[in-house]
Design an enzyme around this catalytic site. Structure first.
Site, PDB file in Angstrom:
ATOM      1  N   TYR A 286       0.936  -1.239   0.100  1.00 58.94           N
ATOM      2  CA  TYR A 286       0.041   0.078   0.148  1.00 58.94           C
ATOM      3  C   TYR A 286       0.955   1.275   0.179  1.00 58.94           C
ATOM      4  CZ  TYR A 286      -3.489  -3.416   1.676  1.00 58.94           C
ATOM      5  OH  TYR A 286      -4.458  -4.498   1.663  1.00 58.94           O
TER       6      TYR A 286
ATOM      7  N   HIS B  20      -0.147 -12.233   1.767  1.00 60.24           N
ATOM      8  CA  HIS B  20      -0.999 -11.346   0.919  1.00 60.24           C
ATOM      9  C   HIS B  20      -0.668 -11.727  -0.533  1.00 60.24           C
ATOM     10  CE1 HIS B  20      -1.481  -6.752  -0.276  1.00 60.24           C
ATOM     11  NE2 HIS B  20      -2.602  -7.474  -0.320  1.00 60.24           N
TER      12      HIS B  20
END
Length: 185
Positions: free
Chosen positions: A10, A95
């Site tokens: 992110y 992830h």
């Protein structure tokens, strides 16, 4: 709001670099933080002046490299802890391992299992945009949590179909710790 979910992915670490100072000085037991492993950030000085090309409007100071190895998982979490200014996270998630099942389960998962035993992570799990592989994580490993990202919201109900196909949310999953974890991200 007491739960904060972040990841190196992110904003090329910007999410973690901003969250850490925002939480600094607050009682550590007053909030919950999760982060993710599976992408390592590598400096890219040759991209000076360029912008990130993966959906985040930030300078391209780093690039992301997929890495679900045990060493990669440890290094990723170490980098996250440094950016966050924390000595532990409450939950660490593998992830988006969609194309990396074998390495994620064979290497990253055991490394996270060790980090959980050491207290560096309170709980471990997996997160992705599809339910099928999350069901495998829930039934074939000792993960504490799974997170199906953004597919069950007021505007997007596509997880409902995935639920019927994968049976991920139809039943809670019991694990070794005696707790029941399940949910929609």
């Amino acid at each position: 709001m007491r739960y904060f979910d972040t990841a190196p992915h992110y904003g090329l670490g910007l999410s973690e670099r901003r969250l850490g100072p925002a939480l600094a000085g607050l009682p550590r037991d007053g909030y919950t933080v999760s982060t993710k492993v599976g992408r390592l950030l590598e400096p890219t000085p040759h991209r000076s002046g360029q912008r990130d090309d993966q959906g985040f409007d930030v300078p391209a100071t780093h690039s992301r490299r997929w890495d679900f190895s045990a060493d990669g998982a440890r290094r990723s979490l170490e980098g996250s802890l440094e950016r966050l200014g924390l000595d532990r996270v409450d939950l660490v998630l593998i992830h988006d391992p969609d194309d990396h099942w074998e390495q994620a389960v064979g290497e990253a998962y055991p490394a996270l299992h060790e980090l959980r035993a050491q207290g560096v992570a309170g709980a471990i799990g997996a997160c992705m945009n599809q339910a099928r592989m999350l069901e495998r994580f829930a039934t074939e490993t000792g993960v504490d949590a799974v997170l199906l990202a953004g597919r069950y919201t007021l505007l997007d109900r596509s997880a409902e179909q995935a639920e019927r196909n994968a049976d991920l949310f139809a039943r809670p999953v019991r694990r070794h710790c005696g707790r029941t974890w399940w949910g929609r991200g």
